[in-house]
Write a protein that holds these residues in place. Structure first.
Motif, PDB file in Angstrom:
ATOM      1  N   VAL A 362      41.868 -41.743  12.253  1.00 57.56           N
ATOM      2  CA  VAL A 362      43.013 -41.024  12.817  1.00 57.56           C
ATOM      3  C   VAL A 362      42.578 -40.340  14.105  1.00 57.56           C
ATOM      4  N   ARG A 363      43.418 -40.450  15.126  1.00 57.50           N
ATOM      5  CA  ARG A 363      43.117 -39.846  16.438  1.00 57.50           C
ATOM      6  C   ARG A 363      44.310 -39.039  16.922  1.00 57.50           C
ATOM      7  N   THR A 364      44.018 -37.939  17.568  1.00 60.92           N
ATOM      8  CA  THR A 364      45.040 -37.122  18.221  1.00 60.92           C
ATOM      9  C   THR A 364      44.796 -37.127  19.724  1.00 60.92           C
ATOM     10  N   PHE A 365      45.857 -37.366  20.485  1.00 57.58           N
ATOM     11  CA  PHE A 365      45.778 -37.267  21.946  1.00 57.58           C
ATOM     12  C   PHE A 365      46.566 -36.040  22.366  1.00 57.58           C
ATOM     13  N   ILE A 366      45.915 -35.158  23.106  1.00 59.71           N
ATOM     14  CA  ILE A 366      46.521 -33.899  23.561  1.00 59.71           C
ATOM     15  C   ILE A 366      46.457 -33.849  25.082  1.00 59.71           C
ATOM     16  N   HIS A 367      47.587 -33.545  25.686  1.00 64.81           N
ATOM     17  CA  HIS A 367      47.635 -33.445  27.145  1.00 64.81           C
ATOM     18  C   HIS A 367      48.150 -32.056  27.515  1.00 64.81           C
ATOM     19  N   ILE A 368      47.290 -31.270  28.144  1.00 65.92           N
ATOM     20  CA  ILE A 368      47.648 -29.916  28.587  1.00 65.92           C
ATOM     21  C   ILE A 368      47.827 -29.956  30.104  1.00 65.92           C
ATOM     22  N   THR A 369      48.989 -29.552  30.572  1.00 68.83           N
ATOM     23  CA  THR A 369      49.287 -29.627  32.007  1.00 68.83           C
ATOM     24  C   THR A 369      50.019 -28.376  32.464  1.00 68.83           C
ATOM     25  N   THR A 370      49.951 -28.131  33.767  1.00 68.83           N
ATOM     26  CA  THR A 370      50.809 -27.122  34.378  1.00 68.83           C
ATOM     27  C   THR A 370      52.213 -27.695  34.462  1.00 68.83           C
ATOM     28  N   PRO A 371      53.242 -26.832  34.481  1.00 70.33           N
ATOM     29  CA  PRO A 371      54.623 -27.316  34.376  1.00 70.33           C
ATOM     30  C   PRO A 371      55.082 -28.232  35.496  1.00 70.33           C
TER      31      PRO A 371
END
Length: 702
Positions: A362-371
């Motif tokens: 199982v893998r999680t992809f997380i993308h954190i960005t400025t708006p």
């Protein structure tokens, strides 16, 4: 009246002649019957001698260690069975050797004596005896029979999982579906529990599915044959085949309801089952089959738990579709988008030593960005924050490998199998990763396309001047959980990975700390080119963000308080870099925690000293904005230049402050719920189910 002589009467002659012929025919019939008795006796003697040869060969194959290696002349178990147990008094020729229908294809019985010192896998017995006739006629011919019995290598069937949800040693269907993110509570699943104590064979399943397996097929060819069965076998066909073989035909209607429930959640996706796996094409119902003798029949006839097989088939058919959890968070300064998916379905292991089974990966992809594509204001609005942080996290990956079969027994004398478990959790990769390619490979996240390509992850800028930036890619080490267990057939064991189970909350916090630390430490390798400019811009930004209703000295104090608070946050982060965090970081960063803590302490001292004297600054007290900004800038300018400058540490502190909250959120709102509630894990432990173990098996092969 003159009497007529009897012999002269025509009818009397006929009566005497008929009697003679009848007597002759009767004698011929009796002689024929005696002959048939002799032939029948000869046939019986042949059969009896064949039985002796068969039983002796089987007894010898069960005790191959008793083979005489010098000349391969005998086997005590075979000879004892013939002479002692079956009272055979004829001639016995016993040979230990190798039965191999592939290597010995040109030999009628596929048997050849082995050279001295070479381990035998078969015993050949030739039994011959004389046959005494019943009636003293010509001696009957001697009878001679041959038999070859092969000792089959031990095989086992097993599965590996990371969930502890089990009933009577077998995961129930509703719990399994929940563990891969499917909620089929609306269907009637209780009846499937009847499969928990039923076993079927891979050979039976293949036959039920209409797959023709050639006799004496080799393991390599079998793996290729099974892996090629993609389009021919829909999930419904495999489920129906399993329940039919298990004698639960009534479940075929329940299978339809189950398929409908899965389709309702996942959409109209193709639900096909690949039956086998190869080195280049893993992910089938059965992991790559290993059979020490090179032939596949032993593995094909292994006993496999029907419920586990049904669970695994569903996992294979829904691979890369189940656990499609998507989370979107708006945290003001930053947006977080997260998707979790199965990248590799589970598989079952069937075969001899070396066979490996896999749990679902199982893998999680997380993308954190400025708006927005540029950046958002930080602090007072002059300094801008840029974040483009793609993170792929391998939540769990476990495999179990058979390392020993039938070498040991438990206290009751039952044979055992030794299974080595290699698992890892929470490997994180940061780089030029997109959601489109994050789930494209079942290999580690560092093998995702772009994972090793540097990307601009972070940036601080003001008035078009780059104050701080991070262009890099990196990966953290996974936490290993390796161990070994010894089981008997039908036993389920929880194999610890060294030490106690890991607390999910603590472990996730350690990962978040490691990620934050890696980002900060990597940023530290790219300090601002002009620390004084960075200090002035930061001081100006802080001043502009203060409460304008306060006096100028109070506003300066407020700005310095923000520097102090942010720096204390950085200090706290570094203080949490424990041995567990360093284990996760591995070689990702060369982190001098004491040195960096000392530098932060220097910044805090400078800010503290400035705070205590800010009211005595005449220019600021008289209402000079420039003087007040100078006071703030001065507190952030001491401590030298480059990576150790207070200006850099101040910027780093504010960057940490901006990142730590969102990163903590991915731990508490995304990773922990998936690990704890969806997968039901106890980190650091793996569940292994040994479904069957067959030792000391023999078969007549000729």
């Amino acid at each position: 009246m003159t009497a007529t002589p009897l012999f002269a009467h025509p009818n009397g002659l006929r009566q005497r002649g008929g009697t003679a012929i009848a007597m002759m025919l009767m004698l011929i019939g009796l002689l024929g019957m005696l002959g048939l008795i002799e032939v029948g006796y000869l046939y019986w003697a042949k059969r009896d001698t064949q039985k002796v040869a068969d039983l002796a060969a089987l007894a010898g194959a069960q005790q191959l260690q008793l083979c005489v290696t010098a000349g391969n002349a005998d086997n005590r178990a075979a000879r004892g069975n013939a002479v002692t147990e079956n009272s055979f008094s004829g001639t016995l020729t016993i040979t230990c050797g190798t039965w191999d229908p592939i290597a010995n294809a040109g030999i009628t019985d596929a048997f050849s004596p082995v050279a001295n010192g070479v381990a035998a896998n078969a015993v050949k017995v030739i039994a011959s005896r004389s046959v005494l006739p019943f009636f003293g006629a010509t001696a009957l011919p001697n009878v001679s029979t041959e038999a070859v019995a092969s000792g089959l290598p031990p095989v086992a069937a097993f599965s590996v999982g990371t969930t502890l949800l089990s009933v009577n040693g077998a995961a129930t269907l509703p719990q399994f579906l929940q563990s891969i993110g499917l909620n089929a509570g609306g269907t009637s699943l209780v009846g499937y529990q009847g499969l928990a104590n039923v076993t079927i064979t891979p050979a039976g399943l293949l036959k039920q599915l209409g797959v023709t397996v050639p006799a004496n097929i080799g393991v390599g060819d079998l793996n290729i044959l099974l892996a090629a069965q993609l389009q021919a076998h829909a999930l419904i066909d495999v489920l129906n085949a399993i329940v039919t073989l298990a004698g639960q035909q009534a479940l075929t209607s329940a299978n339809i309801s189950l398929i409908n429930a899965i389709t309702a959640q996942l959409g109209n996706i193709p639900l096909n089952v690949v039956l086998g796996s190869t080195t280049n094409s893993p992910g089938g119902l059965f992991a790559q089959i290993v059979a020490p003798d090179g032939a596949a029949q032993s593995a094909l006839n292994a006993q496999v738990n029907a419920l586990q097989l049904l669970n695994t088939a569903i996992g294979v058919a829904t691979g890369q579709h189940a656990i499609q959890n998507t989370t979107n968070l708006n945290l003001g300064l930053l947006n977080i988008n997260a998707v979790t998916s199965v990248i590799e379905p589970p598989s079952m292991g069937v075969g001899g030593v070396g066979t490996t089974a896999y749990t679902a990966q199982v893998r999680t992809f997380i993308h954190i960005t400025t708006p927005n594509p540029a950046s958002v204001p930080l602090l007072g609005g002059v300094i801008n924050l840029y974040v483009n942080l793609p993170i792929a996290i391998d939540l769990v990956d476990a495999q179990a490998k058979l390392t020993g079969l039938c070498d040991t027994t438990d206290s009751t004398g039952q044979s055992q199998a030794t299974i080595a478990v290699t698992s890892s959790i929470l490997k994180a990769c940061v780089g030029n990763i997109t959601q489109a390619n994050a789930f494209s490979t079942a290999a580690g996240c560092d093998q995702i396309p772009g994972a090793n390509t540097p990307l601009k992850l972070l940036g601080l800028s003001a008035a078009g001047i780059n104050l701080l930036s991070l262009n890099t890619s990196f990966a953290t080490n996974p936490l290993p959980a390796n161990g070994t267990g010894t089981l008997i057939a039908g036993q389920t064991a929880i194999i610890p990975g060294g030490g106690n189970p890991l607390a999910i909350g603590t472990t996730v916090n350690n990962l978040v700390t490691a990620l934050t630390t890696a980002l900060i430490a990597n940023t530290g390798t790219q300090p601002p080119a002009n620390p004084s400019t960075a200090a002035t811009q930061t001081a100006t930004d802080l001043w502009n963000g203060t409460n304008k209703s306060l006096s100028y000295p109070a506003r300066a104090q407020q700005a310095l308080d923000e520097v102090q608070t942010a720096s204390q946050g950085l200090q706290g982060l570094l203080g949490n870099v424990t041995g567990s965090v360093l284990d996760l970081l591995g070689n990702t960063v060369q982190l001098n925690v004491p040195g960096l803590l000392g530098d932060v302490g220097s910044l805090l001292n400078s800010v503290g000293n400035t705070l205590s004297g800010v009211l005595n600054n005449l220019g600021c007290a008289l209402g000079s904005q420039t003087a007040c900004i100078g006071v703030i800038s001065g507190a952030m300018s001491g401590g030298g230049a480059g990576a150790n400058s207070n200006a850099f540490l101040g910027l780093l502190s504010f960057l940490t402050q901006a990142l730590q909250g969102p990163l903590d959120q991915i731990g508490s709102l995304i990773l922990t719920p998936v690990l704890q509630n969806t997968l039901g894990l106890d980190l650091g432990q793996t569940t292994v189910d040994l479904q069957s173990l067959q030792c000391h098996r023999v078969q007549l092969v000729y």
